[in-house]
Design a protein around this motif. Structure first.
Motif: not given
Length: 67
Positions: A33-56
């Motif tokens: 939300s606050h560092e969107y210029f530093s956010t990379t697609l790789e970070t978002i993708w990694q979170t979505a693929i690796e972390n979200i299924p575990v959290l679910k």
């Protein structure tokens, strides 16, 4: 949305499930939300693929325990 929702989880629930990294969930929300210029697609993708299924799975277990 997940990060914002995690902010509304009770302290008791967070204490009962310390294996869930609640502070990291909220931290990711703040970073995106606050560092969107530093956010990379790789970070978002990694979170979505690796972390979200575990959290679910973890959240499904919490819900099952509440029922």
């Amino acid at each position: 949305m997940i990060g914002e929702a995690s902010n509304h989880i009770s302290d008791l629930t967070k204490q009962n499930y310390p294996s869930i990294e609640w502070h990291k969930i909220r931290g990711m929300r703040n970073f995106v939300s606050h560092e969107y210029f530093s956010t990379t697609l790789e970070t978002i993708w990694q979170t979505a693929i690796e972390n979200i299924p575990v959290l679910k799975t973890q959240i499904a277990q919490i819900i099952a325990n509440l029922e």
